[in-house]
Motif scaffolding. Structure first.
Motif, mmCIF file in Angstrom:
data_model
loop_
_atom_site.group_PDB
_atom_site.id
_atom_site.type_symbol
_atom_site.label_atom_id
_atom_site.label_comp_id
_atom_site.label_asym_id
_atom_site.label_seq_id
_atom_site.Cartn_x
_atom_site.Cartn_y
_atom_site.Cartn_z
ATOM 1 N N ARG A 161 -6.998 -1.673 5.003
ATOM 2 C CA ARG A 161 -7.523 -2.610 4.013
ATOM 3 C C ARG A 161 -6.792 -2.397 2.695
ATOM 4 O O ARG A 161 -6.430 -1.267 2.391
ATOM 5 N N PRO A 162 -6.605 -3.449 1.926
ATOM 6 C CA PRO A 162 -6.860 -4.853 2.246
ATOM 7 C C PRO A 162 -5.754 -5.434 3.122
ATOM 8 O O PRO A 162 -4.776 -4.743 3.414
ATOM 9 N N ARG A 163 -5.863 -6.693 3.498
ATOM 10 C CA ARG A 163 -4.856 -7.355 4.318
ATOM 11 C C ARG A 163 -3.915 -8.157 3.434
ATOM 12 O O ARG A 163 -4.198 -8.423 2.281
ATOM 13 N N GLY A 164 -2.789 -8.560 4.023
ATOM 14 C CA GLY A 164 -1.874 -9.452 3.327
ATOM 15 C C GLY A 164 -1.134 -8.771 2.190
ATOM 16 O O GLY A 164 -0.972 -7.551 2.139
ATOM 17 N N ARG A 165 -0.649 -9.585 1.255
ATOM 18 C CA ARG A 165 0.178 -9.112 0.153
ATOM 19 C C ARG A 165 -0.513 -8.027 -0.658
ATOM 20 O O ARG A 165 0.126 -7.087 -1.136
ATOM 21 N N SER A 166 -1.836 -8.132 -0.834
ATOM 22 C CA SER A 166 -2.557 -7.202 -1.695
ATOM 23 C C SER A 166 -2.485 -5.765 -1.171
ATOM 24 O O SER A 166 -2.582 -4.809 -1.938
ATOM 25 N N ARG A 167 -2.293 -5.581 0.144
ATOM 26 C CA ARG A 167 -2.153 -4.234 0.693
ATOM 27 C C ARG A 167 -0.938 -3.547 0.093
ATOM 28 O O ARG A 167 -0.984 -2.370 -0.291
ATOM 29 N N TYR A 168 0.166 -4.277 -0.013
ATOM 30 C CA TYR A 168 1.394 -3.733 -0.583
ATOM 31 C C TYR A 168 1.201 -3.396 -2.055
ATOM 32 O O TYR A 168 1.658 -2.370 -2.546
ATOM 33 N N VAL A 169 0.476 -4.263 -2.779
ATOM 34 C CA VAL A 169 0.225 -4.041 -4.202
ATOM 35 C C VAL A 169 -0.618 -2.783 -4.406
ATOM 36 O O VAL A 169 -0.320 -1.944 -5.263
ATOM 37 N N VAL A 170 -1.674 -2.626 -3.611
ATOM 38 C CA VAL A 170 -2.538 -1.444 -3.724
ATOM 39 C C VAL A 170 -1.745 -0.177 -3.401
ATOM 40 O O VAL A 170 -1.871 0.849 -4.091
ATOM 41 N N ALA A 171 -0.921 -0.231 -2.359
ATOM 42 C CA ALA A 171 -0.098 0.927 -1.999
ATOM 43 C C ALA A 171 0.854 1.289 -3.134
ATOM 44 O O ALA A 171 1.052 2.469 -3.443
ATOM 45 N N LEU A 172 1.429 0.274 -3.771
ATOM 46 C CA LEU A 172 2.346 0.527 -4.878
ATOM 47 C C LEU A 172 1.631 1.224 -6.028
ATOM 48 O O LEU A 172 2.130 2.206 -6.598
ATOM 49 N N ILE A 173 0.457 0.748 -6.374
ATOM 50 C CA ILE A 173 -0.299 1.340 -7.483
ATOM 51 C C ILE A 173 -0.626 2.805 -7.183
ATOM 52 O O ILE A 173 -0.520 3.678 -8.046
ATOM 53 N N ARG A 174 -0.998 3.078 -5.920
ATOM 54 C CA ARG A 174 -1.342 4.458 -5.551
ATOM 55 C C ARG A 174 -0.129 5.380 -5.584
ATOM 56 O O ARG A 174 -0.253 6.581 -5.823
ATOM 57 N N GLU A 175 1.064 4.831 -5.322
ATOM 58 C CA GLU A 175 2.272 5.651 -5.292
ATOM 59 C C GLU A 175 2.903 5.820 -6.680
ATOM 60 O O GLU A 175 3.838 6.611 -6.840
ATOM 61 N N LEU A 176 2.394 5.096 -7.681
ATOM 62 C CA LEU A 176 3.009 5.155 -9.003
ATOM 63 C C LEU A 176 3.019 6.558 -9.596
ATOM 64 O O LEU A 176 3.888 6.889 -10.416
ATOM 65 N N ALA A 177 2.060 7.387 -9.189
ATOM 66 C CA ALA A 177 1.983 8.746 -9.730
ATOM 67 C C ALA A 177 3.240 9.551 -9.431
ATOM 68 O O ALA A 177 3.594 10.471 -10.176
ATOM 69 N N THR A 178 3.935 9.222 -8.352
ATOM 70 C CA THR A 178 5.146 9.959 -7.967
ATOM 71 C C THR A 178 6.418 9.190 -8.307
ATOM 72 O O THR A 178 7.512 9.605 -7.924
ATOM 73 N N LEU A 179 6.275 8.084 -9.012
ATOM 74 C CA LEU A 179 7.424 7.223 -9.308
ATOM 75 C C LEU A 179 8.440 7.940 -10.191
ATOM 76 O O LEU A 179 8.114 8.418 -11.272
ATOM 77 N N ARG A 180 9.677 8.017 -9.711
ATOM 78 C CA ARG A 180 10.761 8.586 -10.512
ATOM 79 C C ARG A 180 12.091 8.101 -9.957
ATOM 80 O O ARG A 180 12.202 7.723 -8.776
ATOM 81 N N ALA A 181 13.071 8.079 -10.812
ATOM 82 C CA ALA A 181 14.414 7.703 -10.368
ATOM 83 C C ALA A 181 15.031 8.844 -9.572
ATOM 84 O O ALA A 181 14.773 10.019 -9.844
ATOM 85 N N ARG A 182 15.833 8.497 -8.582
ATOM 86 C CA ARG A 182 16.522 9.486 -7.750
ATOM 87 C C ARG A 182 18.022 9.182 -7.739
ATOM 88 O O ARG A 182 18.415 8.019 -7.833
ATOM 89 N N PRO A 183 18.849 10.213 -7.577
ATOM 90 C CA PRO A 183 20.297 9.971 -7.547
ATOM 91 C C PRO A 183 20.747 9.383 -6.201
ATOM 92 O O PRO A 183 20.367 9.894 -5.139
ATOM 93 N N TYR A 184 21.547 8.339 -6.259
ATOM 94 C CA TYR A 184 22.083 7.664 -5.074
ATOM 95 C C TYR A 184 23.601 7.586 -5.153
ATOM 96 O O TYR A 184 24.183 7.461 -6.238
#
Length: 298
Positions: A161-184
């Motif tokens: 849960r939830p279904r559809g596009r909002s699932r991706y949005v919720v997952a993104l918000i939860r992962e923001l705590a670890t958001l950082r740039a990485r070398p490529y």
């Protein structure tokens, strides 16, 4: 009308969702139109893949998949470069390939109408992509994610849960705590790009994640891929950028790079790649375009 032999593969998870009637409706309308239908409705995705491959080997005029981008990916893997046409009736969490092909994603009857009409026309050729990872090669139709977007995809796949596009949005918000740039290290048609990036994707289609238009000008039949890079930015700026991505209005931001390339190699530590929402494996990966590898009923 010319009757066709059609294999219809239905996402096993569709039996439990709010659109569980879509598969039976597709089969019913194909039968009513006079086509010969072999319906594949197996207990899990690997069994479905195996049995659908057998049904194709027994002979058919087209493969139709019912589901989202994961099912489209299964279909691409089975028919790429074979000449067998692929039809999609969208009923999944993310229907980005269907959307990119102009197939109605929120109107099942309209999508089936389009399929029935397309069965009477010459199929439309489009490109597909390949990913080489280790000794394996995997096909894809939409987008390869190899950055924070892949991390979000991994979390979204574990959510019910939830279904559809909002699932991706919720997952993104939860992962923001670890958001950082990485070398490529990225090689695009021989050009080396060394960059600290937050998002790195290679797109054949314009969108992923249920409507995130990361490459709004991507063309499914131009024989090229679109490399999408978002360089280092603050979390606040990233959050402000995010709504623009759904509208395709992010491309003029200074941290955003979009490049056309036919072959891309992506190298980074600790990153797992995804394609069409399906887990591929750790970087490095080599991504190439296969022009005209698919014939679609759209």
């Amino acid at each position: 009308m010319t009757p066709r032999a059609v294999v219809v593969a239905v996402n096993p998870m569709a039996s439990f969702g709010h659109r569980r009637d879509v598969g039976p409706r597709v089969v019913e309308r194909l039968h009513a139109a006079g086509h010969r239908v072999v319906a594949m409705d197996e207990a899990n995705i690997e069994l479905l893949r195996r049995e659908t491959a057998k049904a194709i080997q027994d002979g058919t005029d087209a493969l139709v998949v019912v589901g989202g981008d994961g099912m489209a990916n299964l279909g691409i893997d089975l028919v790429a470069e074979t000449g067998l046409p692929l039809g999609i009736v969208p009923s999944g969490t993310g229907n980005d390939l269907a959307d990119g092909l102009g197939i109605p994603v929120d109107d099942t009857e309209a999508a089936i109408d389009l399929l029935l009409a397309a069965l009477q026309r010459e199929p439309r050729p489009i490109d597909a992509g390949t990913i080489r990872h280790g000794e394996l090669t995997t096909w894809f139709g939409c987008v390869v994610s190899a950055g924070f977007d892949a991390t979000v995809n991994e979390r979204a796949n574990l959510m019910t849960r939830p279904r559809g596009r909002s699932r991706y949005v919720v997952a993104l918000i939860r992962e923001l705590a670890t958001l950082r740039a990485r070398p490529y290290r990225i090689h695009a048609d021989g050009r080396l790009i060394e960059v600290d990036a937050m998002l790195v994707s290679v797109a054949n289609n314009r969108s992923l994640g249920g409507g995130m238009r990361i490459a709004p000008d991507a063309d499914l039949a131009d024989g090229m891929l679109d490399l999408f890079i978002v360089e280092r930015m603050s979390r606040l700026r990233f959050l402000r950028m995010f709504p623009k991505v759904f509208r395709g209005e992010h491309t003029d931001l200074p941290e955003v790079t979009l490049l056309r390339a036919a072959a891309v190699r992506i190298e980074a530590e600790g990153i797992v790649a995804y394609a069409d929402g399906e887990r591929i494996g750790p970087l490095p990966i080599d991504v190439t375009v296969a022009p005209g590898a698919l014939r679609v009923l759209a």
